[in-house]
Design an enzyme around this catalytic site. Structure first.
Site, PDB file in Angstrom:
ATOM      1  N   HIS A 135     -11.394  -6.528   9.225  1.00 27.55           N
ATOM      2  CA  HIS A 135     -11.931  -6.297   7.879  1.00 27.55           C
ATOM      3  C   HIS A 135     -13.279  -5.585   7.920  1.00 27.55           C
ATOM      4  CE1 HIS A 135      -9.147  -9.700   7.412  1.00 27.55           C
ATOM      5  NE2 HIS A 135      -8.920  -9.227   6.218  1.00 27.55           N
TER       6      HIS A 135
ATOM      7  N   GLU B 200       0.829  -1.211   0.000  1.00 19.99           N
ATOM      8  CA  GLU B 200       0.000   0.000   0.000  1.00 19.99           C
ATOM      9  C   GLU B 200       0.859   1.254   0.000  1.00 19.99           C
ATOM     10  OE1 GLU B 200      -0.646  -2.692   1.730  1.00 19.99           O
ATOM     11  OE2 GLU B 200      -2.661  -3.250   1.080  1.00 19.99           O
TER      12      GLU B 200
END
Length: 346
Positions: free
Chosen positions: A136, A60
């Site tokens: 998540h 990322e």
């Protein structure tokens, strides 16, 4: 008007903006042949090729940093982080570099880029990881609202997802685009034809009412309208306000609604402590206190990690709790918010 799901509207926004402007690029993991973890970039690689739909390895910090560099060179990158939970790896790029570029260069450089963050819980049973658990399902919008230099938006309908993402791509400053995973696969809704844009910084009064204002964020907007419909049968008139943009926040629309009703419940999926609802409550206390006829109440997630699967609903806010808090406003009862322990034992 065409009918699109929330997920399809986000894909359509990519398609329209990439066709309109060849400087619009897409960066991320699995955004090419796979079409994105939630299918929001499906078909774009075939349409625009690998020079504009750029696949990265799992890093990322790498593709967010590359996006910053491309924006400095005049491109307009859209960066897809697979899930908002993973953005922590790239926070230095976003919070230190991206948000402050304009300030540290004394306005010499602006960064026209969008960071898309699929966030929150997903109970639809479709797509990847329905009810994904503690790592998540998180809602991190307040982090970015606390970093000056970033614009933060959060659409709650397909039409707003389409119009806000297109507006974000055309913005000359970095935009954090919070898209709720739980809304991806809902019922298709009508979206306007043509070049549909939603102005950043403009709230939406989703439903007008006169007794209580519910300021709802993201997936709690349709919950709030459902509750308002149910309470209307008992003669209770609820006004639902969706800020749509958290930074900049449309203060006049919220304060105008509070002046009309005198009672407020704020609801979002993020945790209560430090959530953006606290900022809205502070705004109302500072600028609309004489209008209040009852204390401002928040309906938010408990301060607990989000459990896996359907168990998450023990922690997250829902229609029953919101309805109870709205009724409490009218009955003059002191707001009784469930403790974290009570929620876990439900």
């Amino acid at each position: 008007m065409a009918k699109l799901t929330y997920q399809e509207a986000i894909r359509e926004a990519h398609l329209q903006e990439m066709e309109r402007d060849e400087d619009v690029l897409l960066l991320g993991i699995d955004i090419g042949a796979f079409g994105g973890l939630f299918g929001t970039t499906r078909g774009l690689l075939d349409r625009f090729g690998p020079e504009r739909v750029i696949e990265f390895p799992i890093s990322e910090v790498c593709y967010v940093g590359t996006g910053i560099g491309l924006a400095r060179e005049g491109f307009r990158p859209i960066i897809e982080i697979q899930m908002a939970d993973f953005v922590t790896v790239a926070l230095d790029q976003i919070m230190t570099t991206m948000s402050k570029e304009y300030a540290v260069t004394k306005g010499q450089f602006r960064l026209p880029l969008v960071v898309r963050l699929p966030f929150g819980a997903n109970f639809s049973g479709q797509g990847y990881m329905g009810g994904g658990g503690p790592a998540h399902s998180q809602s991190h919008e307040a982090w970015f609202c606390h970093s000056p230099g970033l614009i933060v938006v959060m659409p709650s309908s397909p039409a707003d997802a389409l119009g806000l993402l297109k507006a974000a791509v055309r913005c000359d400053d970095p935009v954090i685009f919070m898209e709720q995973k739980g809304m991806y696969y809902g019922e298709p809704e009508e979206v306007p034809d043509g070049d549909h844009l939603v102005e950043i910084g403009l709230a939406n009064v989703v439903r007008e009412g006169s007794d209580v204002t519910v300021v709802a964020l993201g997936a709690m907007v349709p919950v709030a309208t459902t509750v308002a419909d149910e309470l209307a049968r008992d003669g209770i008139s609820v006004e639902v306000v969706d800020p749509r943009s958290l930074v900049p926040l449309d203060e006049p629309t919220i304060l105008s609604s509070v002046a009309k009703t005198g009672r407020v419940v704020i609801t979002h999926e993020a945790h209560r402590t430090g959530g953006f609802g606290a900022e809205i409550a502070a705004l109302i206390a500072e600028k609309a206190f004489p209008s209040l006829r009852a204390p401002v109440v928040r309906c938010a997630a408990a301060d607990l990690p989000i459990p896996l699967g359907a168990e998450a609903q023990r922690v997250l806010p829902g229609a029953a709790e919101l309805s109870r808090l709205v009724r409490g406003q009218l009955e003059g009862r002191s707001p009784k918010v469930e403790s974290d322990r009570q929620r876990r034992s439900r």
